[in-house]
Structures are given as structure tokens and as C-alpha cells.
Design an enzyme around this catalytic site. Structure first.
Site, PDB file in Angstrom:
ATOM      1  N   ASP A   7     -33.694 -87.802  27.754  1.00 18.16           N
ATOM      2  CA  ASP A   7     -32.872 -88.861  28.329  1.00 18.16           C
ATOM      3  C   ASP A   7     -32.322 -89.687  27.186  1.00 18.16           C
ATOM      4  O   ASP A   7     -33.096 -90.234  26.405  1.00 18.16           O
ATOM      5  CB  ASP A   7     -33.724 -89.747  29.250  1.00 18.16           C
ATOM      6  N   ASP A  47     -35.347 -87.968  44.088  1.00 16.24           N
ATOM      7  CA  ASP A  47     -36.144 -88.932  43.312  1.00 16.24           C
ATOM      8  C   ASP A  47     -37.071 -89.658  44.281  1.00 16.24           C
ATOM      9  O   ASP A  47     -36.603 -90.253  45.254  1.00 16.24           O
ATOM     10  CB  ASP A  47     -35.229 -89.954  42.621  1.00 16.24           C
TER      11      ASP A  47
END
Length: 238
Positions: A129, A8
Site C-alpha cells: 500500500d 471489506d
């Protein structure tokens, strides 16, 4: 089953968030490129990249580093975060990214997904998500009205071949994945599901494997040492 080590990127650094909160950041490396090389050397067959700044702002922010990562490894790379137009998609794929993950844009603009999937086939992945079973968007800052499973079915209908499914409540918590939710998603679809969020141990990976997921994204647990990538790859192979 594929193990996807996650990188990330925030402000050029390799970080992890807790439950997707941009206020709760830990920096694990100042050099995401070295991190990608490390995971490849340890045997990873695929890298999962997220442009966190992109996810929040809606445009690719770390594209230079992403290009560098793609160039520095010989394994495929999938990328999510801030990719919201067909031009963005084309540019990332032209830069050597193997698969592009659409999240917020898929919820806001299903026609974009349809067009992209028609043009780029299996190189288009949709990231779903979920927060309490509902789809979250904009770097997880907002929750939509869609249920995760019904939205996934809709994506399958328009030609998407792979879903990345994340349970936000588990992400970065090292408390284990939501196995029941993953199983429900796999059982509801005829396409590949990649599990993401909450993996904290090898036994989590074993449990996820039983659900029939195509792959598992492992993030924080690799950086804290809770999971060894080499051992995770062995479990995936068994």
C-alpha cells in the site's frame, strides 16, 4: 485479467473506507456472506476479502465470518488484514482461504514472508500500500521508509509470486487509479501485480489492462453502481 470484487469487513459488516481512514466508513451490507454469494452469482472468479479490524489491531478479528464466506462460495478467496504470524497464515489456509495477503508483517518481518513463501508458494501474496510512492503500514495509519517499487523487488527476490499494489490516495475516492504507478510496478517486476485503489469506471479497467496487471480489485465502484461486475468481467475477457 481477473476482476476481484472486494469485500471489506468491519465489525461483521461489509463496508468501504475513504483513503483507508477508519473514521470515514460507509456500510454497504450487514451480510458479507450474502455479498460474496452475489458476486459469485454474477460471474466473479475470485473474491478479495479484507479484515479491516484485523489490519488495525494486528490479529484476525472477523475469522468466523471469513470461514462462513469461504464455505458459502465455490470460487477461491484471498484474504488480507491482521495476518502477522506463520500460525495465522496456516490457520487461514487450513480454513479454506486460497491465498493470504501479508501487508504490515511483510514490511516489519521479511523473514516471515520468506518462510511462508517457501512453505506455501503462490498462496502467499504481499500487499503493498503506497502513499506518495512509500509503503504504508498498520491499516495505512503509518508510512515506512521503503519505496514501493524497491520493496516489491525485495519481495520478488525472496520468493513471492504475486503483489497487490494499492495507491492509498486513490482508494475509495472513485477518482481513477494511478495508471503511471501501476505501469512502473508491472514493468519493474517479473511477477504478477494486482491493481487496487481508485477504480471508478470501465474505462479505468481498460486502462489498467494495458499496463499488464494480472488483475484488478474493484471495491467502492461496485457498491455505488459506478461499475457493473458483469461488464467489468467482459472487459477483462476481451
Amino acid at each position: 485479467m481477473v476482476i476481484y470484487p472486494a469485500i471489506d469487513i468491519k465489525q461483521g459488516k461489509c463496508v468501504r473506507l475513504v483513503q483507508g481512514k477508519f473514521s470515514d466508513v460507509t456500510v454497504y451490507s450487514d451480510n458479507p456472506v450474502q455479498m460474496a454469494k452475489k458476486w459469485e452469482q454474477l460471474g466473479a472468479k475470485y473474491i478479495h476479502l479484507v479484515d479491516l479490524d484485523g489490519a488495525l489491531t494486528g490479529q484476525s478479528v472477523n475469522s468466523e465470518i471469513i470461514k462462513e464466506i469461504v464455505k458459502s462460495v465455490s470460487i477461491p478467496v484471498q484474504l488480507g488484514g491482521g495476518i502477522r504470524t506463520i500460525e495465522n497464515i496456516k490457520s487461514m489456509l487450513d480454513n479454506g482461504v486460497t491465498r493470504v495477503i501479508l501487508g504490515t508483517s511483510a514490511v516489519r518481518n521479511p523473514l516471515l514472508v520468506k518462510e511462508a513463501a517457501a512453505q506455501y508458494k503462490e498462496r502467499i501474496v504481499v500487499g503493498i500500500d503506497a502513499k506518495d510512492g512509500k509503503v504504508a503500514i498498520e491499516g495505512w495509519e503509518k508510512v515506512s521508509d521503503f519505496s514501493a517499487v524497491s520493496f516489491a523487488k525485495k519481495m520478488q527476490e525472496i520468493g513471492v509470486k504475486t503483489i497487490v499494489y494499492t495507491d492509498i490516495s486513490r482508494d475509495g475516492m472513485l477518482k481513477g487509479p494511478n495508471i503511471a504507478a501501476m505501469k512502473e510496478m508491472v514493468d519493474s517486476l517479473a511477477i504478477d501485480v494486482i491493481a487496487s485503489g481508485g477504480v471508478s469506471s470501465l474505462s479505468d479497467i481498460k486502462e489498467l489492462k494495458k499496463t499488464g496487471v494480472e488483475g484488478v480489485i474493484v471495491g467502492k465502484a461496485l457498491y455505488t453502481g459506478n461499475v457493473s461486475l458483469v461488464e467489468a468481467l467482459e472487459v477483462a475477457k476481451e
